[in-house]
Enzyme design. Structure first.
Site, PDB file in Angstrom:
ATOM      1  N   TYR A   2      17.009  11.310  44.795  1.00  0.00           N
ATOM      2  CA  TYR A   2      16.481  11.506  43.445  1.00  0.00           C
ATOM      3  C   TYR A   2      17.591  11.291  42.409  1.00  0.00           C
ATOM      4  CZ  TYR A   2      11.885  13.671  44.498  1.00  0.00           C
ATOM      5  OH  TYR A   2      10.595  13.921  44.878  1.00  0.00           O
TER       6      TYR A   2
ATOM      7  N   CYS B 180      15.981  21.673  43.976  1.00  0.00           N
ATOM      8  CA  CYS B 180      16.700  20.421  43.723  1.00  0.00           C
ATOM      9  C   CYS B 180      17.249  20.491  42.298  1.00  0.00           C
ATOM     10  CB  CYS B 180      15.718  19.260  43.870  1.00  0.00           C
ATOM     11  SG  CYS B 180      16.398  17.648  43.462  1.00  0.00           S
ATOM     12  N   ASN B 181      18.563  20.452  42.167  1.00  0.00           N
ATOM     13  CA  ASN B 181      19.187  20.509  40.841  1.00  0.00           C
ATOM     14  C   ASN B 181      18.760  19.316  39.988  1.00  0.00           C
ATOM     15  OD1 ASN B 181      21.642  22.686  41.021  1.00  0.00           O
ATOM     16  ND2 ASN B 181      21.253  21.746  42.991  1.00  0.00           N
TER      17      ASN B 181
ATOM     18  N   CYS C 294      24.300  20.430  44.086  1.00  0.00           N
ATOM     19  CA  CYS C 294      23.216  19.658  44.708  1.00  0.00           C
ATOM     20  C   CYS C 294      22.888  20.403  45.990  1.00  0.00           C
ATOM     21  CB  CYS C 294      23.674  18.235  45.013  1.00  0.00           C
ATOM     22  SG  CYS C 294      22.535  17.307  46.071  1.00  0.00           S
ATOM     23  N   THR C 295      21.602  20.586  46.255  1.00  0.00           N
ATOM     24  CA  THR C 295      21.220  21.436  47.395  1.00  0.00           C
ATOM     25  C   THR C 295      21.524  20.802  48.753  1.00  0.00           C
ATOM     26  OG1 THR C 295      18.944  20.628  47.181  1.00  0.00           O
ATOM     27  CG2 THR C 295      19.480  22.722  46.110  1.00  0.00           C
TER      28      THR C 295
HETATM   29  N1  DGL Z   1      19.135  17.820  46.536  1.00  0.00           N
HETATM   30  C1  DGL Z   1      19.035  17.294  45.238  1.00  0.00           C
HETATM   31  C2  DGL Z   1      19.801  18.120  44.201  1.00  0.00           C
HETATM   32  O1  DGL Z   1      19.959  19.311  44.364  1.00  0.00           O
HETATM   33  C3  DGL Z   1      19.232  15.829  44.990  1.00  0.00           C
HETATM   34  C4  DGL Z   1      19.597  14.914  46.053  1.00  0.00           C
HETATM   35  C5  DGL Z   1      19.166  13.501  45.762  1.00  0.00           C
HETATM   36  O2  DGL Z   1      19.868  12.777  45.023  1.00  0.00           O
HETATM   37  O3  DGL Z   1      18.101  13.152  46.240  1.00  0.00           O
HETATM   38  O4  DGL Z   1      20.214  17.610  43.193  1.00  0.00           O
END
Ligand code: DGL
Length: 274
Positions: free
Chosen positions: A53, A84-85, A200-201
Site C-alpha cells: 500500500y 496499517c499506518n 509500519c505494521t
Molecule cells: N503495513 C502497512 C503499514 O503499516 C503498509 C505496508 C505496505 O506498504 O503495504 O504502513
C-alpha cells in the site's frame, strides 16, 4: 489494482473485531488485540494481492480501504481496526466520515512514547513513503520536536520480505544486507540514533534483524499495543465489548489465497494462552 476479496462466510452476526492491513503486517496488531481481549472474536483481512500500500496514491488507497471495510461489515464486523499506518494516513478520516455509525480505529507511528522516554534522544522513524510524507506523522513530530531529534526513513522494501515469508527467525542474507545498507548511516557519527519507531505494521516482524544492525542497544517502539488499548476503549464506550468468558476465535481472509497458510503459521506462533 485488484479490488475485492473472496468471501467464504455468510456470517451476519455483528460480533467481530475486524482488522485489516495491506497484507500480513497487521497481524502484529492482531496479536496485541488478542492478548488484551482474549474473549473476543476476530476477523483478519490481509490485502496481500494489492500490497504494498505504501507505494500507492491516496486516492487509490481510499478506494481499496472502502472496499475492505464494506467487505468486513458484510462479514460480521462490529468495529474496524485499520492495522496499517499507511491506510490510516490515507483513508481513516475519509472512512470515518463515510461510515459514522461504526467505530473505526487507526494506527499511527509511536512517536509520542518514543519522545516521552526522556529528553534529547535521537529517534529514527521508519515507515512507508505514504506515512513518511503524510500529515499525521509531521504533526506528531512538530509536537515533540523540542524533546528529541527525529530522522525519517522510507523503508518500503521490508514489506516485500515479510510478505514473502522472510522475517525474524528465518536466516536470510538478502534481508540482512538490505537492512545493513539502509541503517548503517544511523549507527555512527552525527546521525547516530538510539531509538527506532517502527511506523509500519510489517516492521515488527523483522525487529530482531533491525536491532542486529546496530553495534549497541537501541530502543524500539511500535503502535500496536496503543492501538489495541484504544480499540478496547472504543468498544467499551460503544457498549460493544464481548461479555462472555470464552476463548477467542480468528477468521482469516486474504485477497491472495496463497497467503492464508502463512497467516495461520504466524498466528500459531502468537503463543497466546489464557
Ligand atoms: N503495513 C502497512 C503499514 O503499516 C503498509 C505496508 C505496505 O506498504 O503495504 O504502513
Amino acid at each position: 489494482m485488484h479490488i475485492g476479496a473472496e468471501l467464504f462466510t455468510n456470517e451476519i452476526k455483528k460480533n467481530k473485531i475486524a482488522v485489516f492491513d495491506s497484507g500480513l503486517g497487521g497481524l502484529s496488531v492482531l496479536r496485541e488485540l488478542v492478548m488484551l481481549m482474549p474473549n473476543e472474536d476476530y476477523l483478519y483481512f490481509g490485502d496481500s494481492l494489492n500490497a504494498p500500500y505504501g507505494m500507492k496514491t491516496v486516492d487509490e488507497l481510499k478506494i481499496l480501504c472502502r472496499k475492505n471495510l464494506e467487505m468486513l461489515l458484510q462479514n460480521g464486523a462490529k468495529c474496524i481496526v485499520i492495522a496499517c499506518n499507511t491506510a490510516t494516513e490515507a483513508a481513516a478520516e475519509y472512512l470515518r466520515a463515510e461510515f459514522p455509525d461504526i467505530p473505526i480505529i487507526g494506527i499511527e507511528p509511536a512517536v509520542k512514547p518514543a519522545a516521552m522516554q526522556g529528553m534529547n534522544h535521537k529517534i529514527l522513524v521508519m515507515a512507508t513513503p505514504v506515512t513518511i510524507n503524510g500529515g499525521k506523522l509531521h504533526r506528531q513530530i512538530e509536537k515533540y520536536k523540542d524533546r528529541a531529534d527525529f530522522y525519517l526513513l522510507e523503508s518500503p522494501d521490508i514489506v516485500r520480505f515479510v510478505e514473502s515469508g522472510i522475517y525474524d527467525g528465518h536466516e536470510n542474507e538478502e534481508l540482512k544486507l538490505y537492512l545493513k545498507n539502509l541503517l548503517k548511516p544511523y549507527t555512527c557519527g552525527e546521525n547516530k540514533i538510539d531509538s527506532i519507531v517502527l511506523g509500519c505494521t510489517h516492521f515488527p516482524f523483522v525487529k530482531e534483524n533491525i536491532k542486529a544492525v546496530f553495534p549497541y542497544e537501541t530502543k524500539i517502539f511500535d503502535g500496536a499495543e496503543g492501538t489495541a488499548r484504544q480499540t478496547q476503549n472504543k468498544l467499551i464506550e460503544n457498549g460493544l465489548r464481548a461479555q462472555e468468558d470464552k476463548k477467542f476465535n480468528i477468521d482469516i481472509l486474504n485477497s491472495d489465497k496463497n497467503k492464508i497458510d502463512l497467516c495461520k503459521q504466524i498466528i500459531a506462533n502468537f503463543n497466546i494462552d489464557r
